[in-house]
Design a protein around this motif. Structure first.
Motif, short mmCIF file in Angstrom:
data_model
loop_
_atom_site.label_atom_id
_atom_site.label_comp_id
_atom_site.label_asym_id
_atom_site.label_seq_id
_atom_site.Cartn_x
_atom_site.Cartn_y
_atom_site.Cartn_z
N VAL A 98 -9.64 44.18 76.54
CA VAL A 98 -10.49 44.70 75.48
C VAL A 98 -10.45 43.76 74.28
CG1 VAL A 98 -10.91 46.63 73.89
CG2 VAL A 98 -10.13 47.07 76.24
N SER A 99 -11.60 43.31 73.82
CA SER A 99 -11.66 42.43 72.65
C SER A 99 -11.39 43.23 71.38
CB SER A 99 -13.04 41.77 72.55
OG SER A 99 -13.33 41.03 73.72
N ILE A 100 -10.96 42.52 70.33
CA ILE A 100 -10.72 43.14 69.04
C ILE A 100 -11.67 42.56 68.01
CG2 ILE A 100 -9.07 43.47 67.15
CD1 ILE A 100 -6.84 43.37 69.19
N VAL A 101 -12.42 43.42 67.35
CA VAL A 101 -13.27 43.03 66.23
C VAL A 101 -12.57 43.47 64.96
CG1 VAL A 101 -15.49 43.35 65.07
CG2 VAL A 101 -15.41 43.13 67.57
N HIS A 157 -7.63 34.95 76.73
CA HIS A 157 -7.61 36.16 75.91
C HIS A 157 -8.96 36.86 75.98
CE1 HIS A 157 -7.08 38.79 72.46
NE2 HIS A 157 -5.80 38.55 72.56
N PRO A 158 -8.99 38.20 76.11
CA PRO A 158 -10.25 38.91 76.30
C PRO A 158 -11.24 38.71 75.16
CG PRO A 158 -8.42 40.43 75.85
CD PRO A 158 -7.83 39.09 76.17
N THR A 159 -10.75 38.54 73.92
CA THR A 159 -11.67 38.33 72.82
C THR A 159 -12.48 37.05 73.02
OG1 THR A 159 -10.28 39.54 71.26
CG2 THR A 159 -11.86 37.98 70.32
N ASN A 160 -11.85 36.02 73.55
CA ASN A 160 -12.54 34.76 73.76
C ASN A 160 -13.54 34.84 74.92
OD1 ASN A 160 -10.88 33.77 71.75
ND2 ASN A 160 -9.36 32.99 73.18
N LEU A 161 -13.44 35.89 75.74
CA LEU A 161 -14.30 36.01 76.90
C LEU A 161 -15.35 37.12 76.75
CD1 LEU A 161 -11.57 35.72 79.69
CD2 LEU A 161 -13.18 33.95 78.98
N LEU A 162 -15.43 37.73 75.58
CA LEU A 162 -16.33 38.87 75.39
C LEU A 162 -17.76 38.54 75.80
CD1 LEU A 162 -17.13 41.67 74.28
CD2 LEU A 162 -17.35 40.61 72.02
N PHE A 163 -18.30 37.43 75.32
CA PHE A 163 -19.70 37.12 75.55
C PHE A 163 -19.94 36.72 77.00
CE2 PHE A 163 -18.65 35.93 71.13
CZ PHE A 163 -19.43 36.86 70.47
N ARG A 187 -9.02 34.81 63.33
CA ARG A 187 -9.41 34.12 64.56
C ARG A 187 -8.19 33.55 65.29
NH1 ARG A 187 -14.63 33.18 62.09
NH2 ARG A 187 -13.74 31.68 60.63
N ALA A 188 -7.19 33.10 64.52
CA ALA A 188 -5.98 32.57 65.14
C ALA A 188 -5.24 33.64 65.93
CB ALA A 188 -5.06 31.98 64.07
N HIS A 189 -5.50 34.92 65.60
CA HIS A 189 -4.89 36.03 66.32
C HIS A 189 -5.86 36.64 67.33
CE1 HIS A 189 -0.97 36.30 64.40
NE2 HIS A 189 -1.55 35.99 63.25
N HIS A 190 -6.81 35.86 67.77
CA HIS A 190 -7.74 36.25 68.84
C HIS A 190 -8.52 37.52 68.49
CE1 HIS A 190 -5.88 33.19 71.33
NE2 HIS A 190 -4.69 33.72 71.09
N THR A 191 -9.04 37.56 67.29
CA THR A 191 -9.93 38.64 66.90
C THR A 191 -11.23 38.03 66.39
OG1 THR A 191 -9.25 38.78 64.56
CG2 THR A 191 -7.93 40.03 66.17
N ILE A 192 -12.28 38.83 66.40
CA ILE A 192 -13.57 38.41 65.86
C ILE A 192 -13.72 39.02 64.48
CG2 ILE A 192 -16.07 38.44 66.19
CD1 ILE A 192 -15.58 38.82 69.17
N PRO A 193 -13.65 38.23 63.41
CA PRO A 193 -13.78 38.79 62.07
C PRO A 193 -15.17 39.40 61.85
CG PRO A 193 -12.92 36.54 61.99
CD PRO A 193 -13.42 36.77 63.38
N MET A 203 -16.85 32.92 66.85
CA MET A 203 -16.09 34.17 66.76
C MET A 203 -16.28 34.75 65.36
SD MET A 203 -14.57 34.74 69.71
CE MET A 203 -16.09 34.12 70.46
N LEU A 204 -17.43 35.37 65.17
CA LEU A 204 -17.79 35.92 63.86
C LEU A 204 -18.86 36.97 64.05
CD1 LEU A 204 -17.36 35.65 60.75
CD2 LEU A 204 -19.26 34.00 60.76
N SER A 205 -18.81 38.03 63.23
CA SER A 205 -19.80 39.09 63.29
C SER A 205 -20.23 39.47 61.88
CB SER A 205 -19.23 40.31 64.01
OG SER A 205 -20.16 41.38 64.01
N LEU A 206 -21.51 39.75 61.71
CA LEU A 206 -22.03 40.19 60.42
C LEU A 206 -22.11 41.70 60.40
CD1 LEU A 206 -23.29 39.60 57.64
CD2 LEU A 206 -25.51 39.44 58.78
N GLY A 207 -21.44 42.33 59.43
CA GLY A 207 -21.45 43.78 59.30
C GLY A 207 -22.46 44.24 58.27
N MET A 208 -23.08 45.40 58.52
CA MET A 208 -24.17 45.88 57.68
C MET A 208 -23.88 47.25 57.08
SD MET A 208 -27.30 44.43 59.98
CE MET A 208 -27.47 42.63 60.17
#
Length: 463
Positions: A301-304, A49-55, A378-384, A69-74
């Motif tokens: 394309v990954s999904i955030v 899945h592309p989300t798992n390969l983003l980095f 995350r189970a749906h291949h997205t980065i929260p 698979m986590l991002s901090l939003g500001m």
């Protein structure tokens, strides 16, 4: 599924863990992952899945372990009077000490993806992220200097340590910010000027991921801004392009435009690597969201997933009385009866995992509803993408990395999910939002220009 990258994190403070990671980085061999071209990225479609390969696909980084698979939003990290008195309500702005503690907590657990925008506090959120990132790099330099003076190393090893301490990639951080297509911006020059300003505020020469904050503009289509990004990438101002709030058709248009752009007899190109959208249990049963998700997977394309906690509606803190005062709930026309079955299921799953003595966790703790909602994403291949205003929220968010949902739990939540997706909103509403956001951004930028960019509370703890 990602797991905790630093076992010591549960035993030491975030600052201590960062220092340990810095010193270890200095004498670890640099095995950089080769960046993948647009054509190579297309070859991965249909595989992992592309989300798992983003980095791994798009950045020449040396991650000692796969990043979480986590991002901090500001979004709420702006420091202007508007952020303090209006946008953040009675809570006011975060102090610099609070922001630093949250940032260090995420970094100590190996999180590498940090999200801001020129529209967040008129760029003051970008400045804050830049300050925190610079502090980390400086601490890395100090730790490398100490290590270099106390450990017998060869000249080559010392050169490697110096390069690791001074290069952008040494911090293992991906900074992403956004361009807001305000009505008064309509040329490639406007795009480039905004990008250069964001880079300057963050203290970088090249943005890792530069996002189009919305495809909605009064006259320009999404492909025009992709052309702008291609030109800026050619100039070395950015690595990759991200999207935000884009539908399936808009994602496809952007990806195709980025693969080959001809302008002034010169060929350009830019990889479109992610789409940042509302993605939560409040949105999931929307046809528009599913179409977008399928298109992203097809095109690599990954999904955030932002708003992954439903702006608090999917957390333990929400109750029936608070829901009546919740503005997002009123805007999405969500009643308590709509939400109750989903919340009951979240609580049941959280309790089941709290009582699971076989969980491989660093310390015994209760599982929150928020953790369940994040692991569902995350189970749906997205980065929260999660915004935190306290170290307690940060620690609870990071604890979600210690465990995962089983397939039966995911299926149960899928069935109960709602369909309040922003992609279903009429075009005029989406354009109106961009106009209003542009006005707020301009007001905050003027305040910052006039010397009112940092209110007294925000400056507490500033170095």
């Amino acid at each position: 599924m990602s797991s905790i990258n630093t076992p010591q994190a549960g035993l030491q403070s975030s600052a201590e863990v960062l220092a340990l990671r810095s010193s270890e980085k200095c004498h670890t061999e640099n095995n950089a992952v080769v960046a993948t071209t647009i054509d190579e990225s297309r070859n991965h479609r249909g595989g992992n899945h592309p989300t798992n390969l983003l980095f791994q696909l798009h950045f020449q980084k040396s991650f000692s372990t796969p990043p979480p698979m986590l991002s901090l939003g500001m979004l709420q990290w702006g420091t202007t009077p508007i952020d303090h008195r209006i946008l953040n309500g009675s809570r006011g702005v975060l102090t610099e000490s609070q922001a630093r503690e949250i940032y260090q907590a995420f970094r100590s657990r190996g999180v590498v993806l940090f999200d801001t925008a020129e529209g967040y506090g008129g760029g003051t959120s970008e400045k804050r992220l830049g300050r925190l990132w610079k502090e980390e790099v400086m601490e890395r330099k100090i730790n490398c200097s100490i290590f270099e003076g106390t450990v017998d190393t060869t000249a080559t090893e010392k050169d490697d340590q110096k390069n690791a301490a001074t290069s952008d990639s040494s911090s293992e951080v991906l900074l992403m910010t956004k361009f807001l297509p305000a009505p008064w911006r309509f040329t490639h020059g406007h795009f480039e000027k905004a990008l250069r300003a964001s880079n300057k505020r963050m203290g970088i020469s090249k943005c890792h991921i530069y996002l189009l904050h919305s495809p909605m503009h009064l006259s320009r289509g999404v492909e025009y801004w992709v052309e702008s990004a291609s030109i800026c990438r050619k100039k070395g101002l950015m690595d990759t392009l991200g999207l935000s709030n884009c539908s399936a058709d808009e994602v496809r248009t952007a990806v195709l435009a980025g693969e080959k752009v001809c302008w002034s007899w010169i060929e350009y190109g830019v990889p479109v690597v992610l789409n940042q959208v509302h993605f939560s249990l409040l949105d999931y049963n929307s046809d528009a969201l599913h179409d977008m998700q399928n298109t992203c997977q097809e095109l690599g394309v990954s999904i955030v997933a932002y708003n992954s906690l439903g702006q608090g509606l999917l957390t333990d803190d929400m109750n029936q009385e608070k829901l009546k005062q919740n503005k997002p709930a009123r805007m999405m026309k969500i009643a308590w009866d709509d939400l109750a079955p989903l919340r009951i299921a979240l609580r049941k799953i959280a309790d089941a995992h709290s009582n699971n003595k076989s969980r491989n966790v660093l310390e015994t703790r209760d599982i929150s509803m928020a953790q369940v909602a994040l692991n569902w994403c995350r189970a749906h291949h997205t980065i929260p993408l999660v915004g935190c205003r306290s170290i307690m929220q940060a620690e609870d968010t990071l604890a979600s990395l210690e465990w995962e949902l089983n397939s039966e739990e995911v299926a149960e939540l899928d069935t109960l999910a709602l369909n309040r997706c922003t992609l279903d909103s009429p075009v005029w509403k989406r354009k109106l939002f961009v106009v209003l956001a542009s006005v707020v951004m301009s007001c905050c930028q003027w305040m910052d220009f006039l010397g009112m960019g940092i209110v007294k509370q925000a400056a507490i703890g500033m170095k």
